[in-house]
Design a protein around this motif. Sequence first.
Motif, short mmCIF file in Angstrom:
data_model
loop_
_atom_site.label_atom_id
_atom_site.label_comp_id
_atom_site.label_asym_id
_atom_site.label_seq_id
_atom_site.Cartn_x
_atom_site.Cartn_y
_atom_site.Cartn_z
N GLY A 144 0.84 -1.19 0.00
CA GLY A 144 0.00 0.00 0.00
C GLY A 144 0.87 1.24 0.00
N PHE A 145 0.25 2.37 -0.24
CA PHE A 145 0.97 3.63 -0.35
C PHE A 145 1.55 4.03 1.02
N MET A 146 2.49 4.97 1.00
CA MET A 146 3.01 5.52 2.26
C MET A 146 1.82 5.96 3.11
N GLY A 147 1.89 5.68 4.39
CA GLY A 147 0.82 6.14 5.28
C GLY A 147 -0.41 5.25 5.29
N ALA A 148 -0.36 4.13 4.58
CA ALA A 148 -1.53 3.24 4.56
C ALA A 148 -1.66 2.46 5.87
N PHE A 166 -6.25 9.30 -1.00
CA PHE A 166 -5.16 10.27 -0.92
C PHE A 166 -5.39 11.32 0.18
N PRO A 167 -6.60 11.88 0.29
CA PRO A 167 -6.81 12.86 1.38
C PRO A 167 -6.51 12.28 2.77
N GLU A 168 -6.86 11.03 2.97
CA GLU A 168 -6.59 10.39 4.26
C GLU A 168 -5.06 10.25 4.48
N ILE A 169 -4.36 9.91 3.42
CA ILE A 169 -2.90 9.79 3.52
C ILE A 169 -2.27 11.14 3.87
N VAL A 170 -2.76 12.18 3.24
CA VAL A 170 -2.24 13.52 3.52
C VAL A 170 -2.44 13.84 5.00
N LYS A 171 -3.62 13.51 5.51
CA LYS A 171 -3.90 13.75 6.93
C LYS A 171 -2.91 13.00 7.81
N ILE A 188 -8.18 -4.26 1.46
CA ILE A 188 -8.87 -3.79 2.66
C ILE A 188 -8.85 -2.27 2.68
N GLU A 189 -10.03 -1.68 2.76
CA GLU A 189 -10.12 -0.22 2.82
C GLU A 189 -9.75 0.21 4.24
N THR A 190 -8.95 1.24 4.35
CA THR A 190 -8.51 1.62 5.71
C THR A 190 -9.01 2.99 6.17
N ASP A 191 -9.65 3.76 5.28
CA ASP A 191 -10.11 5.09 5.70
C ASP A 191 -11.07 4.96 6.89
N LYS A 227 -10.78 3.76 9.74
CA LYS A 227 -10.76 2.54 10.55
C LYS A 227 -9.51 2.56 11.41
N ASN A 228 -9.63 2.10 12.65
CA ASN A 228 -8.40 2.03 13.43
C ASN A 228 -7.67 0.72 13.12
N PRO A 229 -6.36 0.69 13.40
CA PRO A 229 -5.55 -0.46 13.01
C PRO A 229 -6.07 -1.79 13.56
N ARG A 230 -6.65 -1.78 14.76
CA ARG A 230 -7.15 -3.05 15.33
C ARG A 230 -8.29 -3.63 14.52
N LEU A 231 -9.14 -2.75 14.04
CA LEU A 231 -10.25 -3.20 13.22
C LEU A 231 -9.73 -3.79 11.90
N ILE A 232 -8.71 -3.14 11.36
CA ILE A 232 -8.11 -3.63 10.11
C ILE A 232 -7.52 -5.03 10.33
N VAL A 233 -6.86 -5.19 11.47
CA VAL A 233 -6.29 -6.50 11.80
C VAL A 233 -7.39 -7.55 11.89
#
Length: 166
Positions: free
Chosen positions: A7-11, A105-110, A146-149, A151-157
């Motif tokens: 995934g992109f930087m910041g994903a 991209f907006p989420e990554i910028v944030k 997996i979409e990550t916008d 979502k906190n990391p635990r949910l992604i896991v």
Amino acid sequence: MKIILIGFMGAGKTTVGKILAKKLKIDLIEMDELVLKKSKRKTINEIFTFDGERRFRELEIEVARQLRDVDQAIISTGGGVVINKIILDYLREKNGRVIFLKTSFPEIVKRLKNASDRPLFKDEDKAKKLFGFRKRLYEEYADYIIETDNKNPRLIVEEIVKLIFI
Ligand code: S3P
């Protein structure tokens, strides 16, 4: 079980990788760390400044080649691994499953607005172009997306574990 996070930087590859590795009780391998060790530099920024991006990419390929024999780990990749097909080819050997952490991209910028350790995120317009160019590649290599916008990391896991074990 070999899980490769792309995934992109910041994903969130590193953050998610750490939690996932702990949960599954398997090692986390961070490609950027191994590249840094090989480079003998102190930071990724230094590699880009003094050795150039081309050298950085060569080191990424070397690291991926050395990881071919690993058959159990979470591998957190650098955002640019998809530009050299050979890297994913190496990593996928021995049943590696590729998970694309998809972030807008907006989420990554944030997420990256205060980060200074990303040589390719110094100029937002350039980073946006890179994002546009790479998006297709991440999708192409992904076994799962997996979409990550928002979502906190635990949910992604949790989502990754469900995908893999159900
Ligand atoms: C890069 C992403 C970085 C790091 C290097 C190049 C890229 O890793 O490998 O700065 O080309 O997208 P992260 O994705 O962990 O930020």
